[in-house]
Design an enzyme around this catalytic site. Structure first.
Site, short mmCIF file in Angstrom:
data_model
loop_
_atom_site.label_atom_id
_atom_site.label_comp_id
_atom_site.label_asym_id
_atom_site.label_seq_id
_atom_site.Cartn_x
_atom_site.Cartn_y
_atom_site.Cartn_z
N GLY A 12 0.88 -1.28 -0.26
CA GLY A 12 0.54 0.20 -0.01
C GLY A 12 1.09 1.67 0.20
O GLY A 12 0.54 2.68 1.08
N ALA A 50 8.80 14.47 -6.49
CA ALA A 50 8.70 14.65 -7.82
C ALA A 50 8.08 13.98 -8.95
O ALA A 50 8.02 12.45 -8.78
CB ALA A 50 9.79 15.41 -8.19
N LYS A 78 5.38 21.90 -10.46
CA LYS A 78 6.84 21.66 -10.61
C LYS A 78 6.82 21.86 -12.44
O LYS A 78 6.19 21.27 -13.24
CB LYS A 78 7.16 19.59 -10.76
CG LYS A 78 8.37 19.39 -11.43
CD LYS A 78 8.33 18.57 -10.57
CE LYS A 78 9.88 17.91 -11.85
NZ LYS A 78 10.52 16.42 -11.31
N LEU A 336 8.40 0.26 -6.52
CA LEU A 336 10.33 -0.87 -6.30
C LEU A 336 10.52 -2.75 -6.07
O LEU A 336 11.30 -2.52 -6.53
CB LEU A 336 9.79 -0.13 -5.23
CG LEU A 336 10.49 1.44 -4.90
CD1 LEU A 336 10.46 1.63 -2.92
CD2 LEU A 336 11.13 1.93 -5.80
N THR A 347 10.98 8.82 -12.80
CA THR A 347 10.86 8.26 -13.60
C THR A 347 10.06 7.30 -12.51
O THR A 347 9.28 6.49 -13.48
CB THR A 347 11.88 7.76 -14.33
OG1 THR A 347 12.68 7.19 -13.72
CG2 THR A 347 11.73 8.86 -15.70
N ILE A 349 7.75 6.42 -10.10
CA ILE A 349 5.93 7.30 -10.71
C ILE A 349 5.46 6.96 -11.96
O ILE A 349 4.76 6.38 -11.83
CB ILE A 349 5.77 8.32 -9.69
CG1 ILE A 349 6.50 7.71 -8.07
CG2 ILE A 349 3.98 7.88 -9.30
CD1 ILE A 349 5.77 9.74 -6.97
P1 FAD Z 1 6.75 0.69 -0.95
O1 FAD Z 1 6.32 2.61 -0.80
O2 FAD Z 1 7.83 0.69 -0.18
O3 FAD Z 1 5.66 0.25 -0.72
C1 FAD Z 1 5.46 -0.94 -0.13
C2 FAD Z 1 4.21 -2.11 0.91
O4 FAD Z 1 4.42 -3.17 0.31
C3 FAD Z 1 4.11 -0.99 1.94
O5 FAD Z 1 2.86 -0.57 2.15
C4 FAD Z 1 4.10 -2.02 3.12
O6 FAD Z 1 3.54 -2.40 4.10
C5 FAD Z 1 4.05 -3.02 1.67
N1 FAD Z 1 4.90 -4.60 2.09
C6 FAD Z 1 5.73 -4.92 2.44
N2 FAD Z 1 5.68 -6.39 2.43
C7 FAD Z 1 5.01 -6.84 2.68
C8 FAD Z 1 4.20 -7.38 3.60
N3 FAD Z 1 5.33 -9.19 3.56
N4 FAD Z 1 3.13 -7.69 4.00
C9 FAD Z 1 1.95 -6.51 3.71
N5 FAD Z 1 2.70 -5.79 3.21
C10 FAD Z 1 4.03 -5.49 2.82
N6 FAD Z 1 10.06 8.04 -7.54
C11 FAD Z 1 9.26 8.97 -8.23
O7 FAD Z 1 8.74 9.22 -9.31
N7 FAD Z 1 9.85 10.64 -7.80
C12 FAD Z 1 11.26 10.93 -6.94
O8 FAD Z 1 11.59 11.75 -6.94
C13 FAD Z 1 10.86 9.59 -6.08
N8 FAD Z 1 12.95 10.31 -5.00
C14 FAD Z 1 12.88 8.60 -4.87
C15 FAD Z 1 13.81 9.14 -3.79
C16 FAD Z 1 14.51 7.56 -3.01
C17 FAD Z 1 16.04 7.83 -2.31
C18 FAD Z 1 13.90 6.25 -3.36
C19 FAD Z 1 14.92 4.75 -3.03
C20 FAD Z 1 13.29 6.13 -4.82
C21 FAD Z 1 12.24 7.55 -5.25
N9 FAD Z 1 11.08 7.35 -6.16
C22 FAD Z 1 10.78 8.46 -6.69
C23 FAD Z 1 10.17 5.92 -5.74
C24 FAD Z 1 8.80 6.10 -5.68
O9 FAD Z 1 9.94 6.34 -4.00
C25 FAD Z 1 8.60 5.10 -6.09
O10 FAD Z 1 8.66 4.62 -6.93
C26 FAD Z 1 7.30 4.97 -5.19
O11 FAD Z 1 6.89 5.21 -3.84
C27 FAD Z 1 6.82 3.09 -4.95
O12 FAD Z 1 6.81 2.49 -4.21
P2 FAD Z 1 6.29 1.09 -3.43
O13 FAD Z 1 5.04 1.31 -3.89
O14 FAD Z 1 6.83 0.25 -4.60
O15 FAD Z 1 7.21 0.25 -2.65
#
Ligand code: FAD
Length: 502
Positions: A12, A50, A78, A336, A347, A349
């Site tokens: 989430g 961003a 932006k 991710l 890039t 998001i």
């Molecule tokens: P996460 O935010 O890690 O979410 C993972 C989810 O999975 C969480 O809800 C967690 O609770 C759940 N989960 C994991 N394991 C389990 C489990 N076993 N059971 C139940 N739930 C679980 N993107 C941009 O577009 N612009 C930016 O400026 C940018 N800056 C960034 C800077 C950094 C340093 C990093 C690392 C990333 C950046 N990103 C950026 C990328 C962006 O943060 C991610 O693409 C975005 O937040 C999506 O993350 P996510 O939802 O894939 O993962």
């Protein structure tokens, strides 16, 4: 083929809630069940603020009210990214959204600009781009505020936003459209013995959640795509060697208004982002652990903030690269869980957004076929490769020799696809965009020139127009850019009027 009746999203964060909101909108009127599982204990990555212009369309497709969303996410506008100290220390340039001028006689604007420049016209190319000039003066307007007749250049924009608040906003949207949220940790994944498809996930309280299609949004761990299916990962650290980040939001104590652009300042083994939100700045230092220790990275960040830190530093580790497959059996990885390059051009998001678009375009409620998987993977791999090349350009096209890190990236072997782009640009400014490549001709030209890749000549097609006619054309474009920017309010005033945070 087994029909798709139940979609389970694991995770989430931004990826999970974007997928849930878009799928919920898509299935309005059908009985497709959508469940999202997340664990507050595990939390989200908590950065990623961003965005780039296609994200505005994502929100529009969901019929999201821009003002409401921006207020909820403390968002700002932006217009591009300012790169400081990249080509060499002391340099600065803006990679703007939107275009430099417009093509004339079917030839890119930067070709005509180069011709005029070679003949002694001293105007910088930035004078012909609305987004750069507005960013430079801290101004902002949306196109519809001034351009009802369509005679002036449009303003292309995206948002800086608090990603945690944005995910919460989307949660309300998705739950309002019958997405069921389950709180808890997934501790086991069951696979079908014959097909290898995921059949259910088991939560820490023993409940099993069954599904027909699973969307893995579990972040770096790739709970389904990697841990359950062992898909494999292509490691790109030889090209994008930064593998750590430390994030630290801060107050804006210098009294400065939020800038309408992201700033990326290069340091000795990486770079620092500054993302201005309405209520604070998001900051972070992305660095390469081979050349810099965590403490040093943290100190550099703290010494370059606009105000006091507002949280404990958040240290993150990552491996740049991509999953070998993004769609494997009945699991589609987004965010991710799918891969991570660099936040340098915002890039990630965007890739969540295009992943959702592809999933929706390919989805059939009749079941899953190999053709869907293959098409999804083929398109996504192309997207990743093109973005990768663009990012590598920022590191490789540099004159910096002041650290081992810069010596490595400056001299590393780059992909043939990028080497060819650089060579063609040097020869006569040609930029070949393949199919629906994300980055525009202006994007490539801005970064090539900003990083010091010069054009030795221009395309002879740009010589067809007479010199006085070319001057008149450039004058018109410059005037219309100035006309628009002169009439824009400041970005801060615009935000106050348009979408003040509660
Ligand atoms: P996460 O935010 O890690 O979410 C993972 C989810 O999975 C969480 O809800 C967690 O609770 C759940 N989960 C994991 N394991 C389990 C489990 N076993 N059971 C139940 N739930 C679980 N993107 C941009 O577009 N612009 C930016 O400026 C940018 N800056 C960034 C800077 C950094 C340093 C990093 C690392 C990333 C950046 N990103 C950026 C990328 C962006 O943060 C991610 O693409 C975005 O937040 C999506 O993350 P996510 O939802 O894939 O993962």
């Amino acid at each position: 083929m087994k029909p798709i009746r139940r979609i389970v999203i694991v995770g989430g964060g931004t990826a999970g809630w974007m997928a849930a909101a878009a799928l919920a909108r898509l299935r309005e009127g059908s009985d497709l069940a959508i469940t999202l599982i997340e664990s507050e204990m595990i939390g989200t990555v908590g950065v990623g603020e961003a965005t780039i212009p296609p994200f505005v369309e994502f929100n529009q497709l969901l019929d999201i009210d821009e003002r409401e969303m921006m207020a909820a996410a403390q968002a700002t506008f932006k217009l591009g990214i300012q790169f400081v100290n990249w080509g060499k220390q002391g340099d600065s340039y803006i990679h703007p959204f939107g275009n430099y001028g417009y093509p004339i006689d079917g030839v890119g604007f930067h070709q005509h600009w180069h011709r005029a420049r070679a003949a002694g016209d001293r105007r910088p190319i930035q004078a012909f781009n609305v987004e750069t000039m507005a960013a430079f003066f801290g101004k902002f307007s949306r196109t519809e505020d001034y351009n009802r007749s369509g005679e002036y250049p449009p303003v292309n924009y995206a948002y800086h936003l608090d990603a945690t608040r944005y995910a919460k906003f989307l949660r309300g949207y998705a739950e309002g459209r019958r997405v069921v949220r389950r709180e808890g940790r997934v501790v086991d994944v069951a696979l079908d013995g014959e097909s290898g498809f995921v059949t259910s996930v088991t939560m820490d309280d023993g409940r099993a959640v069954e599904g027909d299609l699973f969307v893995d949004c579990s972040g770096f761990r790739g709970l389904l795509i990697e841990q359950a299916l062992g898909t494999g990962y292509e490691d790109w650290r030889h090209l994008l060697p930064c593998d750590r980040a430390v994030a630290l939001p801060c107050a804006r104590e210098d009294g400065s208004p939020p800038a309408p652009f992201t700033r990326a300042t290069a340091h000795s083994a990486g770079w620092q982002w500054c993302v201005p939100l309405q209520h604070r700045n998001g900051n972070g230092h992305v660095y390469c652990s081979e050349y810099m220790a965590d403490d040093e990275a943290h100190d550099i960040l703290v010494n370059n903030l606009a105000g006091k830190p507002q949280a404990e530093p958040n240290f993150l580790r990552f491996v740049t690269g991509r999953r070998k497959k993004f769609w494997n059996k009945n699991v589609v990885a987004l965010g991710l869980a799918a891969g991570f390059m660099e936040p340098l051009e915002s890039t990630s998001i965007h890739l969540i957004n295009t992943g959702i678009n592809k999933l929706i375009a390919l989805l059939s409620l009749e079941g899953i076929s190999q053709a869907q998987e293959d098409a999804f993977n083929r398109f996504t791999i192309k997207e990743y490769l093109r973005i990768r090349d663009f990012l590598v350009l920022h590191y490789n096209a540099t004159a910096r020799e002041d650290s081992e890190f810069w010596n490595y990236v400056r001299t590393m072997e780059i992909p043939d696809s990028l080497a060819e782009k650089v060579e063609l640009f040097r020869l006569n400014g040609q930029i070949f965009r393949e199919e629906d490549e994300l980055f525009t001709e202006t994007s490539w030209a801005a970064v090539m020139m900003g990083q010091g890749v010069g054009m030795q000549g221009h395309n002879p097609m740009a010589d067809r127009m007479s010199a006085p006619a070319l001057k008149a054309e450039l004058d018109t474009i410059e005037r219309s850019v100035r006309f628009v920017v002169d009439r824009m309010p400041s970005h801060a005033d615009y935000l106050k009027r348009y979408c003040p945070a509660p």
